[in-house]
Scaffold this motif. Sequence first.
Motif, PDB file in Angstrom:
ATOM      1  N   GLY A  21     -21.839   3.893  11.482  1.00 41.96           N
ATOM      2  CA  GLY A  21     -21.895   3.713  13.122  1.00 41.96           C
ATOM      3  C   GLY A  21     -22.990   2.899  13.365  1.00 41.96           C
TER       4      GLY A  21
ATOM      5  N   MET B 130     -22.538   3.556  24.050  1.00 42.88           N
ATOM      6  CA  MET B 130     -22.134   4.023  22.723  1.00 42.88           C
ATOM      7  C   MET B 130     -23.775   4.942  22.424  1.00 42.88           C
TER       8      MET B 130
ATOM      9  N   ARG C 188     -14.946   3.960  22.974  1.00 42.48           N
ATOM     10  CA  ARG C 188     -15.299   5.550  23.201  1.00 42.48           C
ATOM     11  C   ARG C 188     -13.855   6.309  23.953  1.00 42.48           C
TER      12      ARG C 188
ATOM     13  N   VAL D 245     -12.855   7.065  19.794  1.00 45.68           N
ATOM     14  CA  VAL D 245     -13.445   7.996  19.743  1.00 45.68           C
ATOM     15  C   VAL D 245     -13.389   9.475  19.816  1.00 45.68           C
TER      16      VAL D 245
ATOM     17  N   PHE E 226     -22.556  10.243  25.050  1.00 41.35           N
ATOM     18  CA  PHE E 226     -22.284   9.457  24.150  1.00 41.35           C
ATOM     19  C   PHE E 226     -23.961   9.241  24.204  1.00 41.35           C
TER      20      PHE E 226
ATOM     21  N   GLU F 175     -24.727  10.426  17.893  1.00 43.72           N
ATOM     22  CA  GLU F 175     -23.783  11.511  18.565  1.00 43.72           C
ATOM     23  C   GLU F 175     -23.011  11.229  19.708  1.00 43.72           C
ATOM     24  N   VAL F 176     -21.592  11.914  19.438  1.00 43.29           N
ATOM     25  CA  VAL F 176     -20.674  12.750  20.249  1.00 43.29           C
ATOM     26  C   VAL F 176     -20.904  13.550  21.332  1.00 43.29           C
TER      27      VAL F 176
ATOM     28  N   LEU G 260     -22.059   9.598  15.970  1.00 47.20           N
ATOM     29  CA  LEU G 260     -20.288   8.516  16.146  1.00 47.20           C
ATOM     30  C   LEU G 260     -19.998   7.804  14.258  1.00 47.20           C
TER      31      LEU G 260
END
Lengths: 734, 172
Positions: A459, A486, A529, A532, A545, A549-550, A559
Motif C-alpha cells: 500500500g 492516491m 489511478r 488501479v 481514492f 481504499e479504492v 489500495l
Amino acid sequence: MKFETPAKTNPIDNLKVVGQPIHRIDGELKTTGRAMYAYEWHDPNLHYAYGYPLGSSIAKGRIKSMDVAAAEAAPGVMSVVTTLSVGELGKGKLNTAKLFGGDEIQHYHQAIAVVVAETFEQARAAASLIKVEYQEESGTFDLAEAKMSAVKPKDTDGAPPDTAVGDFDGAFYAAAVSMDETYTTPDQSHSMMEPHASIALWHGDELTVWTSSQMIDWWRSDLATTLGIDKEKIHMMSPFIGGGFGGKLFLRSDAVLAAIAAKATGRPVKVALPRPLLVNNTTHRPATIQRIRIGADKSGMITAIGHESWSGDLPGGGPETAVMQTRLLYAGENRMTAMRLAELNLPEGNAMRAPGEAPGLMALEIAIDEMAEKLGLDPIEFRILNDTQVDPEKPERPFSHRNLVGCLKLGAERFGWNDRKKPGARREGNWLIGLGVAAGFRNNLVMPSGARVRLGNDGVVNVETDMTDIGTGSYTIIAQTAAEMMGVAVDKVGVHLGDSRFPISAGSGGQFGANSATSGVYAACVKLREAVAMRLGFNSDDVVFENGEVRSGNRSVPLAAAAGAEGLVGEDTMEWGDLTDTHQQSTFGAHFVEVGVDLATGETRVRRMLAVCAAGRIINPITARSQVIGAMTMGVGLALFEELAVDTRRGFFVNHDLASYEVPVHADIPYQEVIFLDETDPMSSPMKAKGVGELGLCGVSAAIANAIYNATGVRVRDYPITLDKVIGDLPEVA
Amino acid sequence: MTYASTVSMKVNGERRDLEVDNRTSLLDALREHLHLTGTKKGCDHGQCGACTVLVNGVRINSCLTLAVMHDGDEVTTIEGLGQPDNLHPMQAAFVKHDGFQCGYCTPGQICSSVAVLEEIKANLPSHVTVSLTERTRISEAEIRERMSGNICRCGAYSNIVEAIVEAAGTRA
C-alpha cells in the motif's frame, strides 16, 4: 498529459493533504546530519582519492606553460591533470565560459588544473606547487566604462531586448509630472552554504557522478557534451543540495574535474570547490545600470513609462533582464523598455534568484516611490491607481489572475501603514524610524515535468522523479501531491529525487519547480489511478481514492490489494499548452518594511518585515512561508550589504569568500511575517498553484530603500545602501 | 604520510583512535576519517559556522582547529545529539519551526544553539548584554547576537530563533 484548458475540479481540490501545514518529511534527516550531500557519499568498498582544483590568476589571455614536476613529485600525488594536458574539451550548451581544457583563459579563477592525491591535505599542498606562465591580455572589467559600447543583445528566452508602445518620448515630454533617474545594482553572489562538489567514478565507459545540481538533466547533458561521451553513459545523482539560488543550475567545473581526475587515476575522485575559488570560478548576478523615466497626469495616472538597463557579460553571454517586470507591472499608454549588453571579461554572469526582476524591481520600486512623492500621493494609492488587469503592451492579453491590489491593501492594514510619517519625522532616541513599501512581481513559468509512481502490495506509494530539493521543500510537497491523488497518508508515500534514472522533471529554478514538478506527479498519479481502476474492473470515471481504499459505487478495495503481487506503475510527463501565451501568468506581492537608521552613524537596522503574497494555491504553507522569509532575508542583504567588489585593473571579484562578501546573519534579521492570500489559479496547472521562491525576493530591497528614505529623507539610488551613502545627508544630531 | 600523528578522541561518547596527517583539521578528521558527515564544510575558513561542533562542551569551528590538537578531548557532533526517532529537543524544535531549508548549515546551527543556551546559563555576557552586573537572560536579542557566527543563506533565521526560544523553554 498536456495541460491545455483551465483546470476543473480534480482530486487535489480535496485538500486533505495538499495545502496542509505538513512538516518536512526530510526534516529528521537534515537535523540529525543524516542527509547525504554530494561530497559525503561513502561506500566502504571504494578507495576514494581527492582532487584539488587550481584557478587561473589572470582574467584574460593564454597559458604559455605549466610546470607540474614539483606537484607530481609531492607526497601522495597520483596525477596532475592540467587544462593543457587534457586539451580542448567541449563546452556545455548552457555554459557561457568553458569550464576546463585548452590554453585560453576567459576569466579569473577559471579551472586550469586538478591535483589528485591520496588525501585532501596532500592534494591541496601539491596544487600550490604548480607554476604557471601566462600571456596576459588586456580586458574590460568596468561596466560604467563599457556602457557606451554596449549593444542590443539577442532575444532572451523569446523576449526581445526592446519593446515600445505608443509615443513614449512625446508623452513623457508632455507629462504634467515626471521623473528621470538612474539606479545601479552591483554584481551579487549566490553564496549558497554548500560549495559546488562532486564525486566521480568510472566503470569502463560508464560514469557515475554524485553532485550538487539544481537541474539533473541539464548537467548530465552538458557533462556529456564537455567530455564528448554519450549522455546515456552518465548516471547522475543529487538527492540533497545545500542551496543553489541559481548557482547550481548549470554544469560547473567540479563535476568536470572529478570526472577527468577519476578517468586519469582509475579511482573514485572527490572534488569540492574551495570557498575562495567559488565566486570567480562559478557564476554571479551581473551588475546593472538602470534609467527609469515616468510621466503622469496630475491625478497620478501614468502616461509614459520607460525603463532601460545596461549590464555586461562574457562574449556569448546574455543581459541581466532587469526591465522585464516594467513591461507588465503598471498601466500606461506610452511605454518603452530596452536592454543593452556590454562585453566584460569578468567571470560568467548568469541567473541568480529572480534573475531580471530582483535587480529590476530594486530600481523600479524606488522610482515608483519617488514618483508618488512628486505627485503628492501615498505610494500604495499610486500603485493601486495604476494597476492593470491586462498585459499593458498587449491589452488583448489578460492576466490569468492578478490581485496585487489585495496584497497592498491587506498589507497596509496589517503593518500599520497609516502610522507612516513624513520623511525624517519619526525619531526614537538615536534612531530615525521609517516605513517603506514595494510591489512584488514575478512571472509564473511552467516547465515539462515527468514522474513515475509505484504502488506496492504494502500500500506504499513511491514517487521517482529527477526533481531536486534545494531547500524548497520538494520532497514534502511531492509526497503531499501523491498522497492526495492516491488517497493515502503522507507517511505512506516515499519520495525519491535527484537521480538521472528517474523521469526528467522541471528541476529547481525560476520558481517553476513546485508547480511544474507536482503537476508531473499529478499526471503520473492519474496514470496509476487508471491502472488501479482497470485492474479492479472499476469505471475510472467514478472511482474514489480515499483513506487507503479504492471505491466505485458500493464496492471498496484496499489500495494495497489492488497493487497485486508485483505492484502497479504509473508514469507520465506534464506538458503545457498555450495558456501561458494567451494569459499572462504572474505572482504578486507587497513588501512592507520598518527600518531604524542611527542618527549618528547612518547604520540601518531592519526592525519589522511583512510580505503579503498572491501566488495561487499554496501547496504547503510551512515550506512556502520559509521560502518567502528566506527570500526576504536575501533582500535585506541585497539592500544593505551585498556587493562583489570589482578589481577593474586585474578583472576579478575581490571579496570572494563569506567573510568579505557580506550576507545577512542572525543579528540582521527581525521577526518576519508572511501572509498568503487564499486563492487558486486554474490557468496555471491542475495544482492551481504558482511559485513563491523568487516572488519573496522581488521588491524587498526597494521597500528597504524606501523605508530608509522615509526614515531620513536621504534617497540612495546605488545599492547596497551602506552607511557611507546615507551619513552625509542625515539631519543634524540634536 | 611522513608527517602523521596518532590522536585519540572520544567522539559522541565512543573512543576513536586515528592516524592523521598533521594538517588534517578536526572537521576533515570527522568527515573524511570517521565518516561523520553531519558536520558540514561550508567555507573551511571559520567564516560560516557550518562546521560547529562541541569540544568538551564548548562550541568551536572544527575547520579552524587541527585534529592533532584534540588528543583526549570529548567531541560531540550533530550525530551525537540525537538520531531520527530520538531527536534532541533542539533538533525537534528545528523541525517543528522549519528552522532550515537546504539543511547544509543546520547541524552547525543546532550545535551552536545548544551551546548558546549553556553559555547564557553560565552567565557569559555577549555584545548585547545590557548589564554585566546582572544575570544574563535568554532573549531573542541574545540569541540573534550569539548565533551570528552561523550563516544560513536560505534565510531561516526568523524560524531558527523561534526554535531556540522554544527549546530553551522560555518565552523570550
